[in-house]
Scaffold this active site. Structure first.
Site, PDB file in Angstrom:
ATOM      1  N   GLY A 126       1.046   3.564  -6.459  1.00 12.34           N
ATOM      2  CA  GLY A 126       0.121   2.975  -7.282  1.00 12.34           C
ATOM      3  C   GLY A 126      -0.010   3.650  -8.540  1.00 12.34           C
ATOM      4  N   GLY A 156      -0.515   4.966  -1.482  1.00 13.23           N
ATOM      5  CA  GLY A 156      -1.603   6.003  -1.052  1.00 13.23           C
ATOM      6  C   GLY A 156      -2.993   5.485  -0.711  1.00 13.23           C
ATOM      7  N   TYR A 187      -3.362   9.663 -15.573  1.00  9.69           N
ATOM      8  CA  TYR A 187      -3.613  10.809 -16.367  1.00  9.69           C
ATOM      9  C   TYR A 187      -3.663  12.140 -15.378  1.00  9.69           C
ATOM     10  CZ  TYR A 187      -8.327  10.947 -14.567  1.00  9.69           C
ATOM     11  OH  TYR A 187      -9.587  10.887 -13.703  1.00  9.69           O
ATOM     12  N   VAL A 220       2.114   7.878  -5.053  1.00 13.83           N
ATOM     13  CA  VAL A 220       2.779   7.697  -6.307  1.00 13.83           C
ATOM     14  C   VAL A 220       3.225   6.291  -6.816  1.00 13.83           C
ATOM     15  CG1 VAL A 220       3.938  10.018  -6.170  1.00 13.83           C
ATOM     16  CG2 VAL A 220       4.906   8.097  -5.367  1.00 13.83           C
ATOM     17  N   TYR A 250      -8.504   2.588 -12.052  1.00 13.51           N
ATOM     18  CA  TYR A 250     -10.085   2.562 -11.728  1.00 13.51           C
ATOM     19  C   TYR A 250     -10.137   1.267 -11.664  1.00 13.51           C
ATOM     20  CZ  TYR A 250     -10.081   7.518 -12.377  1.00 13.51           C
ATOM     21  OH  TYR A 250      -9.816   9.061 -11.995  1.00 13.51           O
ATOM     22  N   ARG A 301       1.021  -1.100   0.017  1.00 13.49           N
ATOM     23  CA  ARG A 301      -0.134  -0.080  -0.139  1.00 13.49           C
ATOM     24  C   ARG A 301       0.925   1.427  -0.003  1.00 13.49           C
ATOM     25  NH1 ARG A 301      -4.576   1.064   4.578  1.00 13.49           N
ATOM     26  NH2 ARG A 301      -2.864   1.996   5.626  1.00 13.49           N
ATOM     27  N   HIS A 327      -5.480   4.403  -2.337  1.00 12.94           N
ATOM     28  CA  HIS A 327      -6.727   4.868  -3.219  1.00 12.94           C
ATOM     29  C   HIS A 327      -7.012   4.018  -4.223  1.00 12.94           C
ATOM     30  CE1 HIS A 327      -5.856   8.874  -1.906  1.00 12.94           C
ATOM     31  NE2 HIS A 327      -6.641   9.426  -2.374  1.00 12.94           N
ATOM     32  N   ASP A 328      -6.769   2.501  -3.956  1.00 12.18           N
ATOM     33  CA  ASP A 328      -7.347   1.525  -4.771  1.00 12.18           C
ATOM     34  C   ASP A 328      -8.724   1.509  -4.773  1.00 12.18           C
ATOM     35  OD1 ASP A 328      -6.116  -1.121  -6.438  1.00 12.18           O
ATOM     36  OD2 ASP A 328      -8.079  -1.593  -5.298  1.00 12.18           O
TER      37      ASP A 328
HETATM   38  C1  LIG Z   1     -10.253  10.423  -5.215  1.00 15.22           C
HETATM   39  C2  LIG Z   1      -9.308   9.752  -6.223  1.00 15.22           C
HETATM   40  C3  LIG Z   1      -8.947  10.589  -7.158  1.00 15.22           C
HETATM   41  C4  LIG Z   1      -8.164   9.913  -8.313  1.00 15.22           C
HETATM   42  N1  LIG Z   1      -7.621  10.657  -9.590  1.00 15.22           N
HETATM   43  C5  LIG Z   1      -6.740  10.057 -10.161  1.00 15.22           C
HETATM   44  C6  LIG Z   1      -6.341  10.957 -11.449  1.00 15.22           C
HETATM   45  O1  LIG Z   1      -6.684  12.187 -11.419  1.00 15.22           O
HETATM   46  N2  LIG Z   1      -5.797  10.149 -12.327  1.00 15.22           N
HETATM   47  C7  LIG Z   1      -5.473   8.760 -12.305  1.00 15.22           C
HETATM   48  O2  LIG Z   1      -4.883   8.315 -13.194  1.00 15.22           O
HETATM   49  N3  LIG Z   1      -5.897   8.054 -11.213  1.00 15.22           N
HETATM   50  C8  LIG Z   1      -6.628   8.691 -10.415  1.00 15.22           C
HETATM   51  N4  LIG Z   1      -7.160   7.940  -9.307  1.00 15.22           N
HETATM   52  C9  LIG Z   1      -6.691   6.477  -9.474  1.00 15.22           C
HETATM   53  C10 LIG Z   1      -5.445   6.357  -8.594  1.00 15.22           C
HETATM   54  O3  LIG Z   1      -4.664   6.687  -9.620  1.00 15.22           O
HETATM   55  C11 LIG Z   1      -5.391   4.737  -8.308  1.00 15.22           C
HETATM   56  O4  LIG Z   1      -6.440   4.427  -7.317  1.00 15.22           O
HETATM   57  C12 LIG Z   1      -3.995   4.382  -7.996  1.00 15.22           C
HETATM   58  O5  LIG Z   1      -3.711   3.188  -8.213  1.00 15.22           O
HETATM   59  C13 LIG Z   1      -3.785   4.892  -6.358  1.00 15.22           C
HETATM   60  O6  LIG Z   1      -2.490   4.740  -6.006  1.00 15.22           O
HETATM   61  P1  LIG Z   1      -2.153   4.610  -4.509  1.00 15.22           P
HETATM   62  O7  LIG Z   1      -0.790   4.242  -4.295  1.00 15.22           O
HETATM   63  O8  LIG Z   1      -2.856   5.860  -3.832  1.00 15.22           O
HETATM   64  O9  LIG Z   1      -2.975   3.307  -4.116  1.00 15.22           O
HETATM   65  P2  LIG Z   1      -3.082   1.884  -3.208  1.00 15.22           P
HETATM   66  O10 LIG Z   1      -4.447   1.567  -2.909  1.00 15.22           O
HETATM   67  O11 LIG Z   1      -1.853   2.043  -2.270  1.00 15.22           O
HETATM   68  O12 LIG Z   1      -2.428   1.025  -4.438  1.00 15.22           O
HETATM   69  C14 LIG Z   1      -2.967   0.541  -5.718  1.00 15.22           C
HETATM   70  C15 LIG Z   1      -2.589  -0.299  -6.477  1.00 15.22           C
HETATM   71  O13 LIG Z   1      -1.009  -0.213  -6.516  1.00 15.22           O
HETATM   72  C16 LIG Z   1      -0.089  -1.230  -5.953  1.00 15.22           C
HETATM   73  N5  LIG Z   1       0.966  -0.329  -5.019  1.00 15.22           N
HETATM   74  C17 LIG Z   1       0.992   0.592  -4.393  1.00 15.22           C
HETATM   75  N6  LIG Z   1       2.194   1.106  -4.020  1.00 15.22           N
HETATM   76  C18 LIG Z   1       3.033   0.080  -4.640  1.00 15.22           C
HETATM   77  C19 LIG Z   1       4.436   0.046  -4.840  1.00 15.22           C
HETATM   78  N7  LIG Z   1       5.162   0.622  -4.022  1.00 15.22           N
HETATM   79  N8  LIG Z   1       4.930  -1.312  -5.472  1.00 15.22           N
HETATM   80  C20 LIG Z   1       4.332  -1.841  -6.037  1.00 15.22           C
HETATM   81  N9  LIG Z   1       2.662  -1.823  -6.034  1.00 15.22           N
HETATM   82  C21 LIG Z   1       2.324  -0.939  -5.634  1.00 15.22           C
HETATM   83  C22 LIG Z   1      -1.144  -1.558  -4.726  1.00 15.22           C
HETATM   84  O14 LIG Z   1      -0.663  -2.823  -4.232  1.00 15.22           O
HETATM   85  C23 LIG Z   1      -2.529  -1.675  -5.473  1.00 15.22           C
HETATM   86  O15 LIG Z   1      -2.604  -2.888  -6.336  1.00 15.22           O
HETATM   87  C24 LIG Z   1      -8.060   8.472  -8.268  1.00 15.22           C
HETATM   88  C25 LIG Z   1      -8.092   7.813  -7.227  1.00 15.22           C
HETATM   89  C26 LIG Z   1      -9.223   8.293  -6.316  1.00 15.22           C
HETATM   90  C27 LIG Z   1      -9.788   7.420  -4.978  1.00 15.22           C
END
Ligand SMILES: Cc1cc2nc3c(=O)[nH]c(=O)nc-3n(C[C@H](O)[C@H](O)[C@H](O)COP(=O)(O)OP(=O)(O)OC[C@H]3O[C@@H](n4cnc5c(N)ncnc54)[C@H](O)[C@@H]3O)c2cc1C
Ligand SMILES: *[C@@H]1O[C@H](CO)[C@@H](O)[C@H](O)[C@H]1NC(C)=O
Ligand SMILES: *[C@@H]1O[C@H](CO)[C@@H](O)[C@H](O)[C@H]1NC(C)=O
Ligand SMILES: *[C@@H]1O[C@H](CO)[C@@H](O)[C@H](O)[C@H]1NC(C)=O
Ligand SMILES: *[C@@H]1O[C@H](CO)[C@@H](O)[C@H](O)[C@H]1NC(C)=O
Ligand SMILES: *[C@@H]1O[C@H](CO)[C@@H](O)[C@H](O)[C@H]1NC(C)=O
Ligand SMILES: *[C@@H]1O[C@H](CO)[C@@H](O)[C@H](O)[C@H]1NC(C)=O
Ligand SMILES: *[C@@H]1O[C@H](CO)[C@@H](O)[C@H](O)[C@H]1NC(C)=O
Length: 537
Positions: A183, A112, A190, A181, A483, A110, A114-115
């Site tokens: 995920g 951020g 985008y 960053v 998404y 994990r 935001h999955d």
């Molecule tokens: C409110 C909101 C706004 C958003 N806006 C945008 C947007 O403007 N543009 C866009 O493209 N997307 C957007 N998203 C989607 C977002 O890019 C994805 O949800 C992204 O996967 C989130 O990354 P995270 O690190 O926060 O999530 P996490 O839930 O931590 O991870 C998401 C996925 O990535 C994997 N992961 C995380 N960290 C790592 C790591 N270090 N190494 C390997 N795998 C890892 C996790 O295991 C999981 O499969 C948005 C989502 C939300 C909820």
């Protein structure tokens, strides 16, 4: 080694994992074994115990919840990790990985949080959650126009760090400042600069990555195939991203942010119809997004559609107004709808947090200044052919059937996105995509996602999704990995099964290539979740 030996070994290892998963070990015993494993691998026992949480620790729930972005998953019935590890450096990640494998847990990574389906912090099998919340250093190198960013950093922290050093460089990433960053880049990514600079992953220049054996690799030592896969194929199928090296891009000191609202009574249908033609083909310094939802007209029982047209132009208001006057006069944007500001302030204003251009820019990096507003289920489509006016009207009518909890968010593509082939990175939604169509229903006013009202909204979303089929991309109907949508299917025994969802995220050629790379990098499928890249027998 002879091939038959290899197969034998593989079967042995597989049966090890299967029996481990099936006979679900007594979790408490195993988590104690896991803790002693961690301790035996480090010389500082106290420092380790401060970084590991089991359900017995009073702070377990709050650590788990700290980066659960979708409030829908904050409920007792959500399956939680057996152990949470919050490492502070790469060595501790190596140790956690070793002990996770040794004790037969699965792993979830994990950043951020935001999955969309919570796969980074929830699973129905016993698992260790690797929480990168303590690994968020950001090192901006203005001279070389690059930045090293650890995986646990958030987009808002990245924007703020860049803005502390320069206001003429930026990174083309997403809209919500609390997205991680880790995920985000792994799925493509985008944002407001997508028409000018492509996806975020297109601007990643190097990576620091840990494979299933604990080796730390960079772009050179991993080779171009894996580096390709990590930038759009979903990093969590391959290993652990420790940090990304980003290429920064030039932006003007002053940009223009604008917002106008239109309803159907204000010719909204005609204006949106035109938007489909002009927004993806206009000057790439301009991006216009549209938020669309239904509402009652005044205090009557009649409904209308309200559209927020808003966006950012990489330049001053005068030039922007001339540009719109020429290409999109129907939108009728006036000077009072525009405001000039710095790029980082534009991220703040367009983050939809109620921030204004006078909010101190620090707020974008301040998690407690950012409200967790989201409790939702969402789905995403790509539109490649403009929808006729008569059909738009049918779509609005379909929206009237819901109770106002829905939101559509439209992002225009085109520009730089037209220059990439579909196979340049695993992210294939490129040339020919006019816009992205994000559809969501929210449960913020509900106690859970299973109240009668929530269930009606979910059913409406499902029906709306089916209804839209004729208007969106086909063969495959494209979907966006970032998404994540488990409704698309989770089968992964055979290619035919997996292609049902895999080809929607990546298209056939990329999906097949990702499967080949996965088989080389993680042949035993240690890094997995319900829609990770499959390994076939
Ligand atoms: C409110 C909101 C706004 C958003 N806006 C945008 C947007 O403007 N543009 C866009 O493209 N997307 C957007 N998203 C989607 C977002 O890019 C994805 O949800 C992204 O996967 C989130 O990354 P995270 O690190 O926060 O999530 P996490 O839930 O931590 O991870 C998401 C996925 O990535 C994997 N992961 C995380 N960290 C790592 C790591 N270090 N190494 C390997 N795998 C890892 C996790 O295991 C999981 O499969 C948005 C989502 C939300 C909820
Ligand atoms: C969790 O509880 C164990 C056992 O009481 C303790 O040793 C450990 O330090 C606690 N961890 C944290 C992070 O407080
Ligand atoms: C990692 O952090 C631990 C705990 O602070 C420390 O003991 C160890 O020396 C660190 N390792 C490296 C390589 O920095
Ligand atoms: C820019 O990159 C070069 C080569 O990698 C490096 O030697 C130099 O130190 C970098 N500049 C800064 C300011 O870090
Ligand atoms: C809607 O369009 C018609 C015809 O183009 C125009 O006459 C009218 O003024 C417009 N209404 C609004 C509110 O802009
Ligand atoms: C609804 O609007 C009408 C006309 O504008 C007004 O007369 C009436 O008082 C309003 N009713 C309520 C409950 O606000
Ligand atoms: C509501 O809709 C009905 C039927 O279309 C129409 O007759 C009526 O004038 C509308 N009322 C308002 C306030 O728009
Ligand atoms: C972060 O935001 C909170 C809530 O708005 C505020 O109280 C706090 O002072 C802010 N912190 C910083 C460093 O600005």
């Amino acid at each position: 080694m002879k091939k038959s030996h290899l197969v034998f070994l593989l079967v042995l290892t597989l049966s090890f994992f299967v029996s481990r998963g099936a006979s679900s070990p007594n979790d408490l015993d195993t988590s104690e074994d896991f803790l002693s494993c961690l301790q035996s691998k480090t010389n500082s026992v106290t420092s380790v115990s401060q970084l590991v949480f089991t359900p017995l620790n009073s702070s377990f729930q709050s650590i788990w919840q700290a980066r659960v972005n979708n409030l829908r998953f904050i409920k007792p019935s959500t399956p939680k990790p057996s152990v949470i590890v919050t490492p502070v450096n790469d060595t501790q990640i190596q140790t956690a990985l070793f002990c996770t494998k040794k004790h037969g847990y699965e792993i979830r990574i994990r950043s951020g949080g935001h999955d969309f389906e919570g796969v980074s912090y929830s699973a129905v099998v016993p698992f260790v959650m690797l929480d990168l919340i303590n690994m968020k250093s950001i090192d901006v190198d203005v001279e070389n126009m690059t930045a090293w960013v650890q995986a646990g950093a958030l987009l808002g922290e990245l924007y703020y760090s860049i803005s502390q050093k320069t206001n003429t460089l930026y990174f083309p990433a997403g809209v919500c400042p609390t997205v991680g960053v880790g995920g985000y880049m792994g799925g493509g990514g985008y944002g407001n600069l997508v028409r000018k600079y492509g996806t975020a992953a297109d601007n990643v220049v190097d990576v620091r990555f840990m494979d299933v054996n604990g080796n730390i690799l960079d772009r050179k030592s991993m080779g171009e195939d894996l580096f390709w896969a990590l930038r759009g194929g979903g990093a969590s199928s391959f290993g652990i991203v420790l940090a990304w090296k980003l290429g920064l891009v030039p932006v003007p000191e002053i940009v223009t942010v604008f917002r106008v609202t239109k309803t159907l009574e204000e010719n909204g249908t005609d204006i949106f119809y035109k938007y489909q033609y002009v927004a993806p083909s206009m000057d790439r310094d301009l991006i216009i997004r549209v938020q669309i939802f239904s509402e009652f007209i005044g205090n009557t029982t009649n409904k209308t559609i309200r559209m927020f047209f808003e966006g950012v132009y990489l330049g001053k208001t005068d030039t922007f107004l001339q540009l719109l006057d020429k290409n999109f006069p129907e939108l009728n944007v006036r000077r009072e709808n525009c405001e000039e500001m710095s790029m980082v302030q534009s991220s703040l204003v367009l983050a939809d947090q109620g921030f204004t251009s006078s909010t101190p820019t620090e707020a974008i990096a301040n998690q407690s200044a950012i409200k967790k507003l989201w409790n939702y289920k969402a789905k995403l489509d790509y539109v490649r052919t403009p929808i006729p006016k008569s059909e738009l009207i049918k779509i609005w009518r379909k929206m009237f059937e819901n109770d106002g909890s829905e939101l559509l968010m439209v992002y225009a593509f085109g520009g730089k996105m037209e220059e990439y082939s579909d196979t340049a990175t695993p992210y294939p939604h490129r040339a020919g995509v006019l816009y992205q169509l994000f559809k969501t229903v929210r449960f913020n006013d509900q106690t859970s996602d299973t109240t009668p009202a929530s269930l009606r909204r979910l059913a409406w979303l499902q029906g709306f999704d089916t209804f839209l089929e004729p208007y969106v991309s086909k063969n495959p109907r494209e979907a966006y990995l970032n998404y994540l949508d488990l409704d698309l299917g989770v089968g992964s025994e055979t290619y035919e099964e997996a292609s049902i969802w895999g080809e929607r995220y990546w298209k056939k050629e990329n999906f097949k290539k990702l499967i080949r790379i996965k088989a080389q990098v993680d042949p035993q499928n240690f890094f997995r979740h319900p829609q990770s890249i499959p390994v076939f027998n």
